[in-house]
Design a protein around this motif. Sequence first.
Motif, PDB file in Angstrom:
ATOM      1  N   VAL A  43       0.840  -1.195   0.000  1.00 13.00           N
ATOM      2  CA  VAL A  43       0.000   0.000   0.000  1.00 13.00           C
ATOM      3  C   VAL A  43       0.878   1.249   0.000  1.00 13.00           C
ATOM      4  O   VAL A  43       0.631   2.204  -0.742  1.00 13.00           O
ATOM      5  N   ALA A  44       1.938   1.259   0.828  1.00 12.50           N
ATOM      6  CA  ALA A  44       2.839   2.421   0.884  1.00 12.50           C
ATOM      7  C   ALA A  44       3.465   2.697  -0.472  1.00 12.50           C
ATOM      8  O   ALA A  44       3.500   3.849  -0.937  1.00 12.50           O
ATOM      9  N   ASN A  45       3.960   1.671  -1.139  1.00 14.91           N
ATOM     10  CA  ASN A  45       4.596   1.875  -2.441  1.00 14.91           C
ATOM     11  C   ASN A  45       3.581   2.217  -3.522  1.00 14.91           C
ATOM     12  O   ASN A  45       3.900   2.948  -4.468  1.00 14.91           O
ATOM     13  N   ASP A  46       2.361   1.715  -3.384  1.00 20.12           N
ATOM     14  CA  ASP A  46       1.302   2.091  -4.313  1.00 20.12           C
ATOM     15  C   ASP A  46       1.011   3.585  -4.205  1.00 20.12           C
ATOM     16  O   ASP A  46       0.818   4.268  -5.221  1.00 20.12           O
ATOM     17  N   VAL A  47       1.008   4.123  -2.985  1.00 17.89           N
ATOM     18  CA  VAL A  47       0.760   5.547  -2.792  1.00 17.89           C
ATOM     19  C   VAL A  47       1.914   6.377  -3.353  1.00 17.89           C
ATOM     20  O   VAL A  47       1.698   7.426  -3.968  1.00 17.89           O
ATOM     21  N   TYR A  61       6.616   0.797 -13.061  1.00 20.68           N
ATOM     22  CA  TYR A  61       6.660   0.137 -11.753  1.00 20.68           C
ATOM     23  C   TYR A  61       6.803  -1.372 -11.963  1.00 20.68           C
ATOM     24  O   TYR A  61       5.961  -1.999 -12.604  1.00 20.68           O
ATOM     25  N   VAL A  62       7.874  -1.922 -11.420  1.00 21.71           N
ATOM     26  CA  VAL A  62       8.145  -3.361 -11.549  1.00 21.71           C
ATOM     27  C   VAL A  62       8.194  -3.975 -10.156  1.00 21.71           C
ATOM     28  O   VAL A  62       8.784  -3.406  -9.229  1.00 21.71           O
ATOM     29  N   GLN A  63       7.581  -5.131 -10.022  1.00 26.23           N
ATOM     30  CA  GLN A  63       7.578  -5.840  -8.734  1.00 26.23           C
ATOM     31  C   GLN A  63       7.794  -7.321  -9.004  1.00 26.23           C
ATOM     32  O   GLN A  63       7.282  -7.871  -9.983  1.00 26.23           O
ATOM     33  N   ASN A  64       8.559  -7.966  -8.147  1.00 25.00           N
ATOM     34  CA  ASN A  64       8.907  -9.361  -8.395  1.00 25.00           C
ATOM     35  C   ASN A  64       8.166 -10.318  -7.471  1.00 25.00           C
ATOM     36  O   ASN A  64       7.635  -9.928  -6.426  1.00 25.00           O
ATOM     37  N   PHE A  65       8.159 -11.568  -7.868  1.00 24.12           N
ATOM     38  CA  PHE A  65       7.787 -12.679  -7.000  1.00 24.12           C
ATOM     39  C   PHE A  65       8.983 -13.626  -6.909  1.00 24.12           C
ATOM     40  O   PHE A  65       9.525 -14.041  -7.936  1.00 24.12           O
ATOM     41  N   ALA A 100      -8.332  -6.124  -3.534  1.00 27.53           N
ATOM     42  CA  ALA A 100      -9.328  -5.656  -2.565  1.00 27.53           C
ATOM     43  C   ALA A 100      -8.892  -4.356  -1.912  1.00 27.53           C
ATOM     44  O   ALA A 100      -9.712  -3.457  -1.667  1.00 27.53           O
ATOM     45  N   LEU A 101      -7.597  -4.217  -1.637  1.00 23.61           N
ATOM     46  CA  LEU A 101      -7.070  -3.028  -0.975  1.00 23.61           C
ATOM     47  C   LEU A 101      -6.821  -1.864  -1.934  1.00 23.61           C
ATOM     48  O   LEU A 101      -6.348  -0.805  -1.516  1.00 23.61           O
ATOM     49  N   GLY A 102      -7.120  -2.066  -3.197  1.00 22.25           N
ATOM     50  CA  GLY A 102      -6.947  -0.983  -4.159  1.00 22.25           C
ATOM     51  C   GLY A 102      -5.508  -0.756  -4.575  1.00 22.25           C
ATOM     52  O   GLY A 102      -5.173   0.320  -5.082  1.00 22.25           O
ATOM     53  N   VAL A 103      -4.639  -1.753  -4.387  1.00 26.27           N
ATOM     54  CA  VAL A 103      -3.249  -1.638  -4.828  1.00 26.27           C
ATOM     55  C   VAL A 103      -3.206  -1.899  -6.332  1.00 26.27           C
ATOM     56  O   VAL A 103      -3.542  -3.003  -6.784  1.00 26.27           O
ATOM     57  N   ARG A 104      -2.829  -0.888  -7.079  1.00 25.93           N
ATOM     58  CA  ARG A 104      -2.774  -1.053  -8.531  1.00 25.93           C
ATOM     59  C   ARG A 104      -1.705  -2.082  -8.911  1.00 25.93           C
ATOM     60  O   ARG A 104      -0.647  -2.155  -8.277  1.00 25.93           O
TER      61      ARG A 104
END
Length: 474
Positions: A43-47, A61-65, A100-104
């Motif tokens: 959520v913080a990084n989404d903001v 914006y790139v995010q890994n698994f 659900a939390l609205g994180v794009r």
Amino acid sequence: MQITNTLSGRKETFEPASLPVRMYVCGLTPKNEPHLGHARLFVANDVIRRYLEFRGYPVKYVQNFTDIDDKTIEAAKRENTTAAEVARRYMDGYFRDMDALGVRRADEFTYVTQFMPQIIDCVQQLIDKGHAYTLPGENGVDQDVYFATATFPEYGKLSKRDEEAMQAGARIEPDERKRDPRDFALWKSAKPGEPWWDSPWGHGRPGWHIECSVMAMATLGEQIDIHGGGMDLIFPHHENEIAQSESLTGVSPFARYWVHTGLLQLGDEKMAHSGKFVTIRSVLETVPAPALRLYLLGQSYRTQFTYLAEQVAATVTRWRRWVEARQSAERALAAQQTSADEISDAFADVREEFIAAMDDDFNTSRATAAIDDLVRRLNDLSSKKDASPADRRAGLALLDELTGVLGVALDPARDLRRAVSDADRVEIERLVAERSAARQARNWAEADRLRKELDERFGVVVKDSAQGSTWELK
């Protein structure tokens, strides 16, 4: 705009190298249901991403698994399945909860298992450049590869740890064969029963740290603007990312701004799968998702704070106050029956305060306080029949704009009533309208009967005000 950079230890003016802003966030290791600590991080990084865009910066914006890791393998053993199945299940849980939390969703998600050729190539380059070395693996056939920290003189510049402290921290990867206790694995030789990939060093899989460096550089280039993650990743993970990335490319700094999110505590411990944790899914069974998101934004992203259910309950009340203020303002505006579309500058000071707060290292605590002030002033307007429509429109537009930047939805049809089917919602709206008509006719007995029916059939609470009636689930 000022951002606290862990590398320098101070706030710095944000100046990306180029556009779009290149932002990489260390994502989930899928080994269990996502918990509230994950929610706080993402959520913080989404903001941060949303606010950069609000200020006119396009963002990639790139995010890994980390879909193969010691921990996913352990989870597979625990659940008597495969590491791939464990990863798939809990990645699905991530998307369910973050949606659900609205994180794009990220512009690109990367998966370790899809980057094996690039990882192997980078490990080989580090060996060729003299920054890594091989050792015989446990099975005597395959080999391990370690990064030689002594070849990177700036090792420790992110965490500010001295050599003794780093050696103590290095015990998480103990191996008496290493040239230096701080050295860390780039490639791990295969163990019986574990997944493996073929490589110049035999069967094996990557070490944890090399994965993020490779995926970040493959998608964003040799230097990125913002690298996000939890504060627990500063050492050794991000320290090691810097060492191997800058040794590989010669480009420094690897990341221009290191942005670290404070940990969410549960009692005296950080919330983590290895200890105590509360799943996002369990909280969302009773707490509206936007209210939980607002709770997680209640303090600066860098602050470490303790999860308390009573504080969540207070934030639900706060969020509902925002929702009801918006509804009241809309009803008051509709009652004026005006078609004018002009908007005043009555709330320009609130917008300025919000921007000043967010420009100061994304200070969401101060920013949400500005929205509280906006809500109070909107409610004052709603209570005045002769209030300017232009002012009401300005307040509504600003409330939508600022809550949009924070990603806090104020749509009760989606959030307060998310557990209600479309058919039930139609029936509820019909009964609420009938009750309103009964109240206008001063038929109090019928109004009370309809209120009771709404409660017993649907668990609905009706709230009455001068502007009309609204409803929500208990």
